[in-house]
Design an enzyme around this catalytic site. Structure first.
Site, PDB file in Angstrom:
ATOM      1  N   VAL A  20      52.063  56.003  77.030  1.00 33.50           N
ATOM      2  CA  VAL A  20      50.853  55.200  76.781  1.00 33.50           C
ATOM      3  C   VAL A  20      49.869  55.978  75.915  1.00 33.50           C
ATOM      4  O   VAL A  20      49.255  55.450  74.986  1.00 33.50           O
ATOM      5  CB  VAL A  20      50.199  54.792  78.118  1.00 33.50           C
ATOM      6  N   ALA A  21      49.732  57.284  76.229  1.00 31.49           N
ATOM      7  CA  ALA A  21      48.772  58.088  75.467  1.00 31.49           C
ATOM      8  C   ALA A  21      49.238  58.301  74.036  1.00 31.49           C
ATOM      9  O   ALA A  21      48.439  58.276  73.102  1.00 31.49           O
ATOM     10  CB  ALA A  21      48.565  59.428  76.156  1.00 31.49           C
TER      11      ALA A  21
ATOM     12  N   GLU B 156      48.407  52.744  69.908  1.00 31.90           N
ATOM     13  CA  GLU B 156      48.202  51.287  69.978  1.00 31.90           C
ATOM     14  C   GLU B 156      46.844  50.883  69.408  1.00 31.90           C
ATOM     15  O   GLU B 156      46.625  49.720  69.084  1.00 31.90           O
ATOM     16  CB  GLU B 156      48.377  50.777  71.425  1.00 31.90           C
TER      17      GLU B 156
ATOM     18  N   ASP C 212      35.016  38.748  32.047  1.00 34.57           N
ATOM     19  CA  ASP C 212      34.346  37.853  31.105  1.00 34.57           C
ATOM     20  C   ASP C 212      33.155  38.591  30.533  1.00 34.57           C
ATOM     21  O   ASP C 212      32.711  39.582  31.108  1.00 34.57           O
ATOM     22  CB  ASP C 212      33.777  36.640  31.845  1.00 34.57           C
TER      23      ASP C 212
ATOM     24  N   ASN D  78      43.526  60.644  76.068  1.00 32.73           N
ATOM     25  CA  ASN D  78      43.775  59.490  75.208  1.00 32.73           C
ATOM     26  C   ASN D  78      42.558  58.579  75.155  1.00 32.73           C
ATOM     27  O   ASN D  78      42.154  58.103  74.098  1.00 32.73           O
ATOM     28  CB  ASN D  78      44.987  58.736  75.744  1.00 32.73           C
TER      29      ASN D  78
HETATM   30  P1  ATP Z   1      32.569  34.653  28.263  1.00 35.84           P
HETATM   31  O1  ATP Z   1      33.977  35.048  28.455  1.00 35.84           O
HETATM   32  O2  ATP Z   1      31.824  35.544  27.363  1.00 35.84           O
HETATM   33  O3  ATP Z   1      31.869  34.300  29.503  1.00 35.84           O
HETATM   34  P2  ATP Z   1      33.449  32.127  27.786  1.00 35.84           P
HETATM   35  O4  ATP Z   1      34.896  32.430  27.635  1.00 35.84           O
HETATM   36  O5  ATP Z   1      32.975  31.546  29.054  1.00 35.84           O
HETATM   37  O6  ATP Z   1      32.608  33.363  27.410  1.00 35.84           O
HETATM   38  P3  ATP Z   1      32.884  29.683  26.655  1.00 35.84           P
HETATM   39  O7  ATP Z   1      31.759  29.272  27.508  1.00 35.84           O
HETATM   40  O8  ATP Z   1      34.223  29.116  26.874  1.00 35.84           O
HETATM   41  O9  ATP Z   1      32.993  31.229  26.610  1.00 35.84           O
HETATM   42  O10 ATP Z   1      32.444  29.463  25.179  1.00 35.84           O
HETATM   43  C1  ATP Z   1      33.292  29.701  24.105  1.00 35.84           C
HETATM   44  C2  ATP Z   1      32.638  29.187  22.865  1.00 35.84           C
HETATM   45  O11 ATP Z   1      32.452  27.784  22.989  1.00 35.84           O
HETATM   46  C3  ATP Z   1      31.250  29.764  22.620  1.00 35.84           C
HETATM   47  O12 ATP Z   1      31.312  30.868  21.782  1.00 35.84           O
HETATM   48  C4  ATP Z   1      30.506  28.622  21.948  1.00 35.84           C
HETATM   49  O13 ATP Z   1      30.660  28.693  20.595  1.00 35.84           O
HETATM   50  C5  ATP Z   1      31.199  27.404  22.484  1.00 35.84           C
HETATM   51  N1  ATP Z   1      30.426  26.769  23.558  1.00 35.84           N
HETATM   52  C6  ATP Z   1      30.001  27.315  24.695  1.00 35.84           C
HETATM   53  N2  ATP Z   1      29.341  26.441  25.447  1.00 35.84           N
HETATM   54  C7  ATP Z   1      29.343  25.291  24.781  1.00 35.84           C
HETATM   55  C8  ATP Z   1      28.820  23.971  25.032  1.00 35.84           C
HETATM   56  N3  ATP Z   1      28.188  23.691  26.143  1.00 35.84           N
HETATM   57  N4  ATP Z   1      29.007  23.038  24.104  1.00 35.84           N
HETATM   58  C9  ATP Z   1      29.685  23.302  22.989  1.00 35.84           C
HETATM   59  N5  ATP Z   1      30.185  24.495  22.685  1.00 35.84           N
HETATM   60  C10 ATP Z   1      30.027  25.486  23.549  1.00 35.84           C
END
Ligand code: ATP
Length: 858
Positions: free
Chosen positions: A277-278, A282, A324, A691
């Site tokens: 046990v010791a 567990e 991102d 233990n």
């Molecule tokens: P990150 O990775 O930097 O966060 P993301 O991948 O989210 O960026 P998106 O938001 O997909 O980027 O935008 C990509 C491109 O689409 C932008 O560079 C812009 O030119 C265009 N975009 C972003 N938002 C809009 C919108 N609301 N309407 C139209 N075009 C847009």
């Protein structure tokens, strides 16, 4: 209910609501009637079951039975003491497990979702739990549908209903009445159901059922909540089982040896079982769960919410963090830095150009109850700046005066969005988006080339650029589609905006680099914007490359796999390509953390070793698939979490080292003594006592040990590496041998010098040596006085408390009777303490020798 066969007016009057949603005064009454919008929680294990489970261990049952039998034939006090110790052990085990359960439940509760609903005609964000029948809910791509709803609006709305129907292909939804009443949920195309996912488009619906009254509630299917064993827990459980067999064999051998040497059967049996046990660790599985759950709680305090417990232990293995850009590396506070209108353009209204009109109309920004603006930061920036120029009232007039009659919402693959508004009979189609998306849609190719150049120059300065185009339509007919809409446009102008990097990012990036982790930027933005921001924060590694989504598509999987480890920036990639990046890195043996916020990010988040969703800007779907959610969307939080993950794993190794070396020493001492011709050193109660006081509490306190100083200066741990890697197995072995040797040496010497107290001395030496080990294992690399003697106060207090208890057991007369001990003389006590110190110093010496070795080899 046959909601799908009713018109919206019928539904509104049946439920007592309107297209403007519920009124404040209705809410309390409806809540009383329908309750919270949640599925019944899986029942938690009740406390009494956890307590009872502590006794369900086979060896404990054998021990209790054996001690009761021996009570009948031998000494009753022994039996009582053993039972009390077993009970105390169970209480400690119970507390450990109970706390682990509580911590896990608290974690589950933190991951609630929110919905945007209309209340009193204004959009407000509420927790989905508070949704009521009659609420009008806005839906957009990435949402998990929060309740069953009849649709009022659907724009390219597609829903993945796999959670309900098992069908994983998304279905198109509409708002028309369906005549047929007896149809399956999957065919009710004018309704959306709780738990399903909005994969594309935008919509609005009125809630008709919540909680257990929804389709999902009816089939009582849970989306989440099951506890899975982490890899570490599974490995530990497996190891524990094998170890237990080994220990049982040794104890059986000890039993045989005792009988052979002429001992009585029952006391010998009791001894062998007590030793088993010791020695069986567990407590380890519960200690690991606690360490992980407590770690998860600490991470949550630091803005990293763990959704899947294994993430806590695997954080320490991360070699690549793919992140991102917008919002994670930058502040997500977009501000329009300037606009460049096409000089040749008409006025839409007196004093308002068509370009300004486009900025006022082409977006999904909503006006809140207090005239506040809600929406995506990129669009907010545009709308705020146009509101500033035109005045807020005029902006509102434009939005309400020229209603939108069609749209193709933004998606990260097209990188643009299109709207059609009715300008008093003339239909204005507006498209805005990334320059590469809009340029091919323009009528004038020369102009398109010029715009591409202009946008590239702005991007190189770190700006995000949106380009606007337009055309007039005669009507919207059946042939109106994405293909016919997004073409033949006239250029209107461009807006460029800045989003500065977060302040703490440069430091976090350089910390990653010293910790052997490669940060990688993945963005939908223009390559030049990406490079400008990356350079500002020191992200690109030496000799690293940047690649665009288009070039990535041209690479074969083999070509990409050979390059992937050298790429630091991915620009203009679509979410689908993120999956390719994760897979390629994993193919190269890398351990990948990947961030994401959109609905299309879900596959890559799932595939990543650690998928990380954004708490603020992330969609429900991304949060649901992620292993971890960043409550502040901040890259620096990931780095902090990795550090915390490394600390937690280190601490688990520390208490595994501690518990196994101590248990090993106990078993070696007991087993080897008769082989060396010495009497059996300890009594069952004494072993159980050691233990009890040394196993659970110091182990628990070790889980709270602070991080080693070099924790972010060493390379990541190999994923799947054995818990005993890095010399831990050897450490356990030699410390157990040394501790046993010291105990046996003490026994032999004390017998040699004819001390009648030899047993108490061995008892004391073994117990205090273990406390020394608890102190020494606190750091793997540093002497304890350097690491901070008092930095882990609970551990220091536990050690002191246990030491005092040991003195009580030695010196108080009643304890002498119970534990069969004798008061040691001052010389005997001093000798015992000095001998106990051997183990502590030897472990400290090991650190020194390892340090020297590292310097020589490194
Ligand atoms: P990150 O990775 O930097 O966060 P993301 O991948 O989210 O960026 P998106 O938001 O997909 O980027 O935008 C990509 C491109 O689409 C932008 O560079 C812009 O030119 C265009 N975009 C972003 N938002 C809009 C919108 N609301 N309407 C139209 N075009 C847009």
């Amino acid at each position: 209910m046959v909601w799908h066969t009713l018109t919206l007016e019928q539904i509104f009057s049946l439920i007592g609501t309107s297209p403007n949603g519920l009124l404040d005064e209705q809410v309390a009454g409806l809540y009383e009637k329908y309750g919270p919008n949640e599925l019944l929680e899986k029942k938690r294990k009740p406390a009494w079951r956890i307590l009872l489970n502590q006794f369900a261990d086979f060896m404990i049952i054998v021990l209790v039975v054996a001690s009761i039998i021996s009570g009948f034939v031998g000494e009753l006090t022994d039996t009582i003491v053993i039972l009390v110790i077993v009970l105390l052990n169970a209480v400690i085990g119970f507390l450990q497990e109970y706390r682990a359960e509580n911590a896990m439940a608290a974690l589950r509760e933190m991951a609630t979702h929110h919905s945007v609903v209309l209340r009193n005609g204004h959009p407000v964000t509420i927790s989905t739990v508070e949704l009521l029948p009659g609420d009008v809910v806005m839906l957009e791509a990435g949402n998990i549908v929060p309740a069953d709803m009849r649709l009022m609006e659907a724009h390219s709305l597609r829903i993945d209903e796999a959670a309900l129907t098992g069908e994983s292909v998304s279905v198109n939804k509409h708002i028309l009445v369906i005549e047929e009443s007896e149809i399956a949920a999957g065919d009710k195309l004018n309704m959306v159901f709780k738990g399903t996912l909005v994969t594309q488009g935008r919509g609005r619906g009125v809630v008709v059922a919540t909680g257990m009254n929804t389709e999902l509630g009816m089939i009582a299917r849970m989306l989440q909540g099951e506890d899975v064993q982490t890899p570490l827990q599974a490995r530990m459980a497996d190891f524990g089982k094998k170890l237990s067999y080994g220990i049982l064999v040794i104890c059986a051998a000890l039993f045989g040896i005792g009988l052979w040497a002429g001992q009585q059967v029952l006391p010998m049996l009791l001894l062998a079982i007590s030793l088993a046990v010791a020695a069986i660790p567990e407590s380890l599985p519960a200690l690991i769960t606690i360490a992980l759950a407590r770690g998860a709680k600490r991470l949550a305090k630091n803005n990293a919410l763990i959704r899947k417990l294994p993430a806590v232990e695997t954080l320490g293995s991360v070699t690549f963090i793919c992140t991102d850009k917008t919002g994670t590396l930058t502040q997500n506070q977009m501000k329009v830095a300037g606009t460049i209108p096409n000089p040749i353009q008409a006025e839409a209204l007196p004093g308002i150009s068509l370009f300004e009109m486009a900025q006022a109309l082409n977006h999904d920004v909503r006006v809140g109850a207090k005239d506040n603006l809600l929406g995506d930061p990129t669009e907010l920036a545009v709308v705020e700046s146009v509101a500033h120029r035109l005045g807020f009232d005029q902006l509102k007039e434009i939005i309400t005066g020229f209603p939108r009659i069609a749209e193709f919402p933004f998606d990260a693959i097209r990188k643009c969005m299109t709207t059609v508004n009715d300008l008093q009979g003339s239909l204005l189609l507006l498209t805005k988006g990334a320059v590469e998306s809009i340029a091919p849609m323009l009528n004038n190719e020369v102009e398109a080339q010029e715009i591409l150049k202009q946008a590239a120059a702005l991007s190189a300065d770190g700006y995000r650029v949106l380009v606007y185009g337009f055309k007039w339509l005669d009507c919207i007919d059946a042939g109106f589609s994405l293909q016919t809409a997004e073409c033949d446009l006239d250029y209107l102008g461009m807006v460029y905006m800045a989003d500065p990097p977060r302040e703490e990012i440069s430091k976090a990036i350089s910390e990653c680099k010293t910790a052997g982790i490669r940060p990688v930027m993945i963005t939908g933005d223009h390559p030049s914007t990406a490079l400008a921001i990356a350079s500002q924060i020191g992200l690109p590694a030496a000799n690293s490359k940047m690649i665009s989504g288009v070039s990535l598509n041209k690479l074969t999987p083999e070509e990409f796999a050979s390059e992937v480890e050298n790429i630091s920036i991915y620009a203009r990639v679509s979410p689908e390509q993120k999956l390719r990046i994760v897979q390629a890195l994993q193919q190269r043996g890398q351990f990948v953390a990947m961030t994401g916020d959109g609905v299309n990010d879900a596959p890559s988040l799932k595939k990543a070793n650690i998928g990380i969703a954004m708490g603020v800007s992330g969609t429900d779907v991304s949060k649901e698939t992620a292993h971890m959610i960043l409550l502040d969307d901040n890259f620096a939080t990931i780095v902090k979490a990795v550090k915390e993950g490394r600390r937690i794993y280190d601490n688990i190794r520390k208490f595994v080292k501690y518990v196994l070396s101590c248990n090993g020493a106990e078993i070696l001492t007991m087993f080897l003594a008769p082989l060396f011709g010495l009497p059996i050193p300890l009594l069952p109660i004494q072993i159980l006592w050691i233990n009890l006081v040394t196993d659970g509490l110091p182990g628990l306190a070790l889980a709270g040990e602070k991080a080693e100083k070099n924790i972010m200066q060493r390379p990541p741990r190999q994923p799947g590496e054995s818990l005993f890697a890095g010399g831990i197995g050897w450490h356990i072995l030699w410390v157990a041998c040394l501790m046993a040797a010291v105990a046996l040496g003490t026994q032999a010497a004390a017998i040699h010098f004819q001390s009648g107290h030899w047993q108490t001395m061995v008892f004391t030496v073994l117990s205090i040596s273990q406390l020394g080990q608890a102190m020494a294992v606190r750091s793997e690399t540093q002497f304890i006085y350097r690491h901070g003697l008092f930095s882990n106060l609970p551990l220091v207090l536990t050690v002191l408390f246990t030491f005092v208890l040991q003195l009580v057991v030695i010196y108080l007369p009643w304890a002498n009777q119970v534990f069969k001990t004798q008061p040691l003389t001052l010389v005997e006590l001093s000798m015992s303490i000095l001998l106990s110190a051997v183990v502590f110093h030897a472990v400290e010496l090991e650190k020194f020798l390892r340090g020297v070795n590292r310097k020589v080899t490194g």
